[in-house]
Design a protein around this motif. Structure first.
Motif, PDB file in Angstrom:
ATOM      1  N   ASP A 209       0.837  -1.206   0.000  1.00 41.12           N
ATOM      2  CA  ASP A 209       0.000   0.000   0.000  1.00 41.12           C
ATOM      3  C   ASP A 209       0.872   1.256   0.000  1.00 41.12           C
ATOM      4  O   ASP A 209       0.586   2.234  -0.703  1.00 41.12           O
ATOM      5  N   LEU A 210       1.944   1.232   0.793  1.00 44.65           N
ATOM      6  CA  LEU A 210       2.844   2.383   0.830  1.00 44.65           C
ATOM      7  C   LEU A 210       3.528   2.592  -0.513  1.00 44.65           C
ATOM      8  O   LEU A 210       3.716   3.736  -0.956  1.00 44.65           O
ATOM      9  N   ALA A 211       3.899   1.498  -1.168  1.00 43.58           N
ATOM     10  CA  ALA A 211       4.510   1.605  -2.488  1.00 43.58           C
ATOM     11  C   ALA A 211       3.525   2.225  -3.483  1.00 43.58           C
ATOM     12  O   ALA A 211       3.908   3.065  -4.318  1.00 43.58           O
ATOM     13  N   HIS A 212       2.252   1.828  -3.386  1.00 41.10           N
ATOM     14  CA  HIS A 212       1.232   2.414  -4.264  1.00 41.10           C
ATOM     15  C   HIS A 212       1.072   3.903  -3.984  1.00 41.10           C
ATOM     16  O   HIS A 212       0.976   4.719  -4.921  1.00 41.10           O
ATOM     17  N   GLN A 213       1.023   4.284  -2.701  1.00 42.36           N
ATOM     18  CA  GLN A 213       0.907   5.698  -2.347  1.00 42.36           C
ATOM     19  C   GLN A 213       2.086   6.491  -2.900  1.00 42.36           C
ATOM     20  O   GLN A 213       1.918   7.597  -3.422  1.00 42.36           O
ATOM     21  N   ALA A 214       3.276   5.907  -2.786  1.00 41.78           N
ATOM     22  CA  ALA A 214       4.466   6.597  -3.268  1.00 41.78           C
ATOM     23  C   ALA A 214       4.390   6.841  -4.770  1.00 41.78           C
ATOM     24  O   ALA A 214       4.756   7.917  -5.263  1.00 41.78           O
ATOM     25  N   GLY A 215       3.898   5.848  -5.501  1.00 44.64           N
ATOM     26  CA  GLY A 215       3.765   6.020  -6.943  1.00 44.64           C
ATOM     27  C   GLY A 215       2.811   7.144  -7.293  1.00 44.64           C
ATOM     28  O   GLY A 215       3.077   7.956  -8.193  1.00 44.64           O
ATOM     29  N   ALA A 216       1.673   7.211  -6.581  1.00 48.25           N
ATOM     30  CA  ALA A 216       0.693   8.262  -6.845  1.00 48.25           C
ATOM     31  C   ALA A 216       1.241   9.638  -6.458  1.00 48.25           C
ATOM     32  O   ALA A 216       1.075  10.621  -7.193  1.00 48.25           O
ATOM     33  N   LEU A 217       1.892   9.720  -5.307  1.00 52.33           N
ATOM     34  CA  LEU A 217       2.430  11.000  -4.855  1.00 52.33           C
ATOM     35  C   LEU A 217       3.581  11.479  -5.732  1.00 52.33           C
ATOM     36  O   LEU A 217       3.774  12.689  -5.903  1.00 52.33           O
ATOM     37  N   SER A 218       4.329  10.551  -6.295  1.00 52.86           N
ATOM     38  CA  SER A 218       5.462  10.944  -7.136  1.00 52.86           C
ATOM     39  C   SER A 218       5.001  11.765  -8.342  1.00 52.86           C
ATOM     40  O   SER A 218       5.737  12.628  -8.830  1.00 52.86           O
ATOM     41  N   GLU A 219       3.780  11.516  -8.818  1.00 52.58           N
ATOM     42  CA  GLU A 219       3.267  12.295  -9.945  1.00 52.58           C
ATOM     43  C   GLU A 219       3.075  13.757  -9.557  1.00 52.58           C
ATOM     44  O   GLU A 219       3.314  14.666 -10.370  1.00 52.58           O
ATOM     45  N   LEU A 220       2.668  14.001  -8.319  1.00 48.85           N
ATOM     46  CA  LEU A 220       2.503  15.370  -7.847  1.00 48.85           C
ATOM     47  C   LEU A 220       3.854  16.049  -7.641  1.00 48.85           C
ATOM     48  O   LEU A 220       3.958  17.272  -7.772  1.00 48.85           O
ATOM     49  N   VAL A 221       4.869  15.267  -7.310  1.00 46.77           N
ATOM     50  CA  VAL A 221       6.226  15.824  -7.229  1.00 46.77           C
ATOM     51  C   VAL A 221       6.690  16.211  -8.625  1.00 46.77           C
ATOM     52  O   VAL A 221       7.222  17.311  -8.847  1.00 46.77           O
TER      53      VAL A 221
END
Length: 393
Positions: free
Chosen positions: A111-123
Motif C-alpha cells: 500500500d505504501l509503495a502504491h501511495q508513493a507512486g501516486a504522490l510521485s506524480e505530484l512531485v
C-alpha cells in the motif's frame, strides 16, 4: 487531470513591487522594505519604482517549507488519491506553506509503495517537493499514532522497495535505527540521497550516535515518540541535540512541547539547526471531529488530535502560520529565528536553498504577508497570489 490549486496568475512579464512592509531578509529586518516580483521570481526593486501594493504596517517573510505533513483540509496523503492530496496541498498553501513534503503513515508495504507512486506524480508536476516515509520501520514501544501490527524491522530490501516506488522523489524516511537492519538502512538511504531521520525510537545515546555516524541527519519531532532526556541515561535526545550534523524538527503547537523545552532546543542546537514542522493530519484547517490517519481513527477535540482508541497524540492540527505567530508572541523568539526555522533551514535540509527559503533576487517568488499581529493576510507562490492582499496601492 489532477486538479490544480486556484491562483491569481500574473501576465507573462508583469512586474510588481511590494513596498512599505517590514521585510525579513537573511541578514535582518528591513524597515519600509521593497520587493520586486518579475514573473515567477524575485528581483531587485529600484528605489523610485511605484508600489503595486502598499503593505505599510505589514510584515513580509519567505514562504514556509514543511518537511513533515500528513494531511489537512479534511484530506490525507495516505489516501493515495491525487484530488485528495491536492486538497491537503491547497489547505497548507493558504496558510503560507509554499513548499512541502508529503508524509505517509505506517501501512502495508504494498500500500505504501502504491501511495508513493501516486504522490510521485505530484512531485513531478511541481506541487510537492518530495515524499517522506514515516513508518513502518519504527519501534513498537514508541509507535504513537501508527498501527502496531503493521510495524516491521527496517530490512534494507524493504527500504529499497519504497525508495524505488517513489521513482526518485523520496526525500526522507523516519526509522528507529536500533532495530535489526537499522544502521544498514541508514547507510542505504544516505547512498541514495534520501534523508535518514531518527524517530519513533527507543535508541540509546550510543545507538543514536552510531546512526548519525552512519548518515542520519534529522531528528523527527524531537522529544516526541522517544525516551525522555535523562541525566544518567541520556537516550537519543542528548545525542541528537548536541551533534551539529543533525537538524531537529519541532512541533510548536502548544501541545507537543512546553515553551521551556522549545527554548532548550534552540539554546542547545542553535537557530540554524531547528526546523518547525506541523506533523499535521486531516483536521488541519478544519474543525473538531473524527478523521482517518492511515488505518487509524483520530478524534479531534479543541484542536488536539488523539487516537480514538488509546488516546495517544496523533499528529497535530497545526498550520505553519500559527507556528510562527506562537513562536514570536508566546515563546518569545526573535522573528528572524522563527522565520529561519520555517524557511531557510528546511530549504537547506532539502537541498533547495538556491531556489527557496529566503527573499533574495533570483529565487522563487514565494512569500507570506502578515499583519502587525503576525496574522496571515496574503500568500504568494512562484509569483502568483494564492491568497491575494486586500487591495493594490
Amino acid at each position: 487531470m489532477t486538479p490544480k490549486t486556484p491562483m491569481t496568475p500574473m501576465a507573462p512579464h508583469e512586474r510588481m513591487v511590494l513596498a512599505g512592509a517590514r521585510v525579513v531578509l537573511p541578514d535582518g529586518v528591513a524597515q519600509n522594505g521593497r520587493l520586486a516580483v518579475e514573473g515567477r521570481t524575485l528581483a531587485a526593486a529600484e528605489p523610485a519604482e511605484p508600489a503595486t501594493y502598499d503593505l505599510t504596517g505589514h510584515w513580509i517573510v519567505p514562504g514556509f517549507v514543511d518537511v513533515h505533513v500528513h494531511g489537512g483540509g479534511g484530506g490525507s496523503f495516505s489516501a493515495g488519491d491525487a484530488g485528495e492530496s491536492m486538497k491537503v496541498i491547497d489547505t497548507h498553501r493558504r496558510h503560507g506553506t509554499t513548499t512541502l513534503l508529503a508524509s505517509t503513515v505506517t501501512g502495508d508495504l504494498d500500500d505504501l509503495a502504491h501511495q508513493a507512486g501516486a504522490l510521485s506524480e505530484l512531485v513531478e508536476q511541481g506541487d510537492l517537493a518530495g515524499i517522506h516515509f514515516e513508518g513502518p520501520f519504527i519501534a513498537r514501544n514508541r509507535c504513537g499514532a501508527h498501527e502496531p501490527e503493521l510495524l516491521r524491522d527496517p530490512d534494507p530490501a524493504d527500504v529499497r522497495k519504497l525508495v524505488d516506488a517513489a521513482r526518485g522523489t523520496a526525500r526522507m524516511m523516519t526509522l528507529a535505527p536500533e532495530l535489526r537492519g537499522g544502521l544498514d538502512s541508514v547507510r542505504l538511504l544516505a547512498e541514495h540521497g534520501v534523508i535518514a531521520a531518527v524517530g519513533h525510537t527507543d535508541a540509546t545515546y550510543e545507538a543514536t550516535q552510531e546512526a548519525i555516524d552512519a548518515g542520519a541527519t534529522v531528528a523527527t519531532h524531537l522529544f516526541n515518540a522517544m525516551p525522555a532526556l535523562g541525566h544518567r541515561v541520556p537516550g537519543p535526545i542528548a545525542a541528537l541535540l548536541r551533534d551539529e550534523r543533525i537538524t531537529i524538527e519541532l512541533i510548536n503547537d502548544g501541545t507537543h512541547l512546553h515553551p521551556g523545552v522549545l527554548e532548550l532546543a534552540f539554546d542547545s542546537a542553535g537557530p540554524g539547526r531547528v526546523v518547525f514542522i506541523t506533523d499535521a493530519m486531516g483536521a488541519a484547517g478544519m474543525g473538531d471531529g473524527v478523521y482517518p490517519l492511515g488505518p487509524m481513527k483520530v478524534d479531534v477535540r479543541d484542536g488536539v488530535a488523539r487516537l480514538a482508541e488509546g488516546g495517544s497524540i496523533a499528529g497535530s492540527t497545526l498550520t505553519l502560520d500559527r507556528a510562527l505567530r506562537r513562536a514570536v508572541t508566546v515563546d518569545g523568539l526573535p522573528i528572524e529565528h522563527a522565520v529561519r526555522a520555517l524557511s531557510a533551514n528546511p530549504a537547506r535540509l532539502l537541498g533547495m536553498a538556491d531556489q527557496i527559503g529566503s527573499l533574495e533576487a533570483g529565487k522563487d517568488a514565494d512569500l507570506v504577508v502578515l499583519d502587525e499581529d503576525l496574522a496571515l493576510t496574503a500568500v504568494m507562490r512562484k509569483g502568483s497570489w494564492v491568497v491575494p492582499p486586500p487591495s493594490r496601492a
